[in-house]
Design an enzyme around this catalytic site. Structure first.
Site, PDB file in Angstrom:
ATOM      1  N   HIS A 120       0.817  -1.217   0.000  1.00  0.00           N
ATOM      2  CA  HIS A 120       0.000   0.000   0.000  1.00  0.00           C
ATOM      3  C   HIS A 120       0.852   1.269   0.000  1.00  0.00           C
ATOM      4  CE1 HIS A 120       0.392  -0.138   4.511  1.00  0.00           C
ATOM      5  NE2 HIS A 120       0.395   1.178   4.360  1.00  0.00           N
ATOM      6  N   ASP A 150       0.248  -7.650   1.540  1.00  0.00           N
ATOM      7  CA  ASP A 150       0.684  -6.253   1.631  1.00  0.00           C
ATOM      8  C   ASP A 150       2.205  -6.129   1.716  1.00  0.00           C
ATOM      9  OD1 ASP A 150       0.309  -3.546   1.571  1.00  0.00           O
ATOM     10  OD2 ASP A 150      -0.181  -3.342   3.698  1.00  0.00           O
ATOM     11  N   GLY A 222       3.243   6.686   7.990  1.00  0.00           N
ATOM     12  CA  GLY A 222       4.629   6.876   7.558  1.00  0.00           C
ATOM     13  C   GLY A 222       5.528   5.757   8.043  1.00  0.00           C
ATOM     14  N   ASN A 223       5.101   5.073   9.107  1.00  0.00           N
ATOM     15  CA  ASN A 223       5.841   3.906   9.608  1.00  0.00           C
ATOM     16  C   ASN A 223       5.630   2.671   8.738  1.00  0.00           C
ATOM     17  OD1 ASN A 223       5.748   5.131  12.781  1.00  0.00           O
ATOM     18  ND2 ASN A 223       7.515   3.879  12.219  1.00  0.00           N
ATOM     19  N   SER A 224       4.574   2.672   7.930  1.00  0.00           N
ATOM     20  CA  SER A 224       4.251   1.501   7.119  1.00  0.00           C
ATOM     21  C   SER A 224       5.442   1.086   6.260  1.00  0.00           C
ATOM     22  CB  SER A 224       3.060   1.793   6.206  1.00  0.00           C
ATOM     23  OG  SER A 224       1.880   1.930   6.947  1.00  0.00           O
ATOM     24  N   LEU A 279      -3.615 -26.309   2.369  1.00  0.00           N
ATOM     25  CA  LEU A 279      -3.906 -27.582   3.008  1.00  0.00           C
ATOM     26  C   LEU A 279      -5.143 -28.217   2.386  1.00  0.00           C
ATOM     27  CD1 LEU A 279      -2.526 -29.055   5.378  1.00  0.00           C
ATOM     28  CD2 LEU A 279      -4.250 -28.066   6.889  1.00  0.00           C
ATOM     29  N   GLY A 280      -6.140 -27.376   2.093  1.00  0.00           N
ATOM     30  CA  GLY A 280      -7.358 -27.885   1.457  1.00  0.00           C
ATOM     31  C   GLY A 280      -8.464 -28.219   2.432  1.00  0.00           C
TER      32      GLY A 280
END
Length: 465
Positions: A120, A150, A222-224, A279-280
């Site tokens: 993002h 992300d 801003g830390n993202s 895994l299903g």
């Protein structure tokens, strides 16, 4: 005094042992990538910092290591601003280009300039600019991205070897452990905050895939994309989001664990895209309420409500009613525990599954299926992934195909529904089979749901079933 001296000698010997072990492990195994030496992995730790509060821990070394590997990421994009008055009166169809700027953080993971950040942070960017801690600027190239988790991988061509973060094993992170969050909140470069790990395998019900590390280290816009590191300065997560009603930090933040991040990076470098094993199974995590309804004595684990045909789970003999309690050496108490571990694996990887069947513990080995190949059953309809031809035919980008209909209530609509596309469940868009499984996880078969479907004839219909 004598006791203190003894403890001091033990500490010195422990330190020497740790340094020796570091060299042995680091020399033998520095990364997990088969194709490129990009990810550096920290050694197993043989000592722990012991204390009763932050004043007993020295954060300075960890902060010094981390700030030099964390960068400022600038996302530059452009959009055309139209003037509706000119368009209406004069037929003017032109527009003015307006620059839009977004900012965030990133973490250098190799000396030759590979950088990991959040998707993002750089989404829709036409230009990506990187500023190092020493103020140098570079243009970055997008190597690959994983929107679901992300995470994105960038590359800059620097004229020098760069300081980089070493990946720790996020599975070994303990609740209550001290951590540092490093990033660029509000364009304040090289900001370091401290906190503890508040929880692991936190499921925020965003995509059904995530399994976050939760911390109370202060994280703001801003830390993202910045680093979450332990007290040795090793990377344990990529800061991704905060829980807030105001848009600013109010107590908790969340990071994508380093093990998941590392696997995504290696997939992008080796295969060009993320390889997801499955895994299903579909079902729900157990708690006191669910266990009571199912007549089970156990209140933790993952209850299997359905097994996807032809999946690894089906071939390994897992059945409806089984309760998964452990995969490999990891205890499975919640849905996030299950997803968090499987997300570190690839198709055809084998995992050892411990499960309960009629209160008897059993073990089987499951070969994980490829995510794109999994199908699922929902409300008596067999679902499968869309092909490129399906997307072109219906002029859509996402959804799941209804391959067959076995539900007697839908018999009169069978010809229209078979080959149709399911778009939404309870007004929530579905992008793939896994999203469907997430939305129906824990739901009773008799519970009514609203479906939005494009039929074979191209009609958009909504039904409640």
């Amino acid at each position: 005094m004598k006791k203190f001296s003894s403890l001091f000698v033990v500490a010195l010997l422990s330190g020497a042992t740790t340094l020796s072990a570091y060299k042995l492990i680091f020399d033998e195994k520095t990364n997990f990538s088969k194709s490129q030496n990009v990810v550096s992995v920290a050694p197993q730790n043989y000592t722990k910092t012991v204390g009763f509060g932050a004043e007993n821990i020295d954060f300075t070394d960890a902060a010094d290591k981390a700030v030099h590997s964390v960068v400022h990421v600038k996302n530059v994009s452009y959009r055309t601003i139209s003037n509706p008055i000119l368009e209406y009166y004069y037929g003017y169809r032109g527009g003015q280009q307006q620059e839009q700027i977004g900012t965030g953080s990133g973490v250098i993971i190799s000396e030759d300039g590979y950088i990991v950040t959040n998707n993002h942070v750089i989404k829709s960017a036409q230009n990506i600019e990187i500023t190092l801690n020493d103020g140098k600027n570079y243009k970055a190239k997008l190597i690959g991205t994983d929107e679901k988790m992300d995470i994105s991988l960038l590359k800059i061509d620097a004229d020098e070897k760069l300081p980089y973060a070493t990946f720790a094993d996020s599975d070994q992170v303990k609740v209550g452990e001290w951590v540092l969050a490093v990033g660029n909140p509000y364009n304040l470069n090289s900001t370091v905050t401290a906190g503890i790990v508040s929880a692991k395998a936190r499921n925020l019900d965003t995509s059904g895939l995530q399994s976050f590390i939760q911390t109370d280290a202060a994280v703001n816009p801003g830390n993202s994309g910045g680093a979450l590191v332990n007290t040795r300065g090793e990377l344990i997560g990529i800061n991704t989001m905060i829980s807030s009603t105001t848009g600013s930090y109010v107590g908790y933040s969340f990071a994508v664990p380093s093990n998941i991040t590392r696997k995504i990076i290696e997939d992008i470098l080796e295969y060009g895209k993320v390889q997801r094993g499955m895994l299903g199974v579909q079902g729900a995590e157990l708690n006191s309420t669910v266990s009571k309804e199912l007549g089970l004595n156990r209140t933790s684990g993952f209850y299997i409500g359905d097994v996807s045909p032809n999946s690894g789970a089906a071939k390994a003999g897992l059945k409806k009613g089984d309760v998964i309690i452990k995969i490999d050496s990891k205890n499975i108490n919640t849905f996030a525990d299950l997803n968090g571990y499987i997300n570190t694996k690839r198709p055809n990887d084998k995992v050892k599954v411990n499960f309960l069947r009629e209160e008897k513990e059993m073990t089987t080995t499951v070969t994980l299926s490829k995510n794109e190949m999994i199908n699922s059953t929902f409300k008596g309809m067999q679902l499968e992934r869309l092909t490129s031809n399906d997307k072109k035919k219906f002029r859509i980008n996402a959804g799941v195909k209804i391959a067959s209909v076995e539900n007697p209530r839908l018999e009169q609509f069978k010809s229209e529904l078979e080959g149709a596309v399911l778009l939404k469940i309870n007004n929530i868009p579905v992008t793939d089979i896994q999203e469907v499984n997430k939305l129906i996880s824990g739901k009773d078969d008799n519970e009514g749901m609203q479906l939005e479907i494009i039929t074979n004839s191209g009609q958009l219909v909504r039904i409640i079933i």
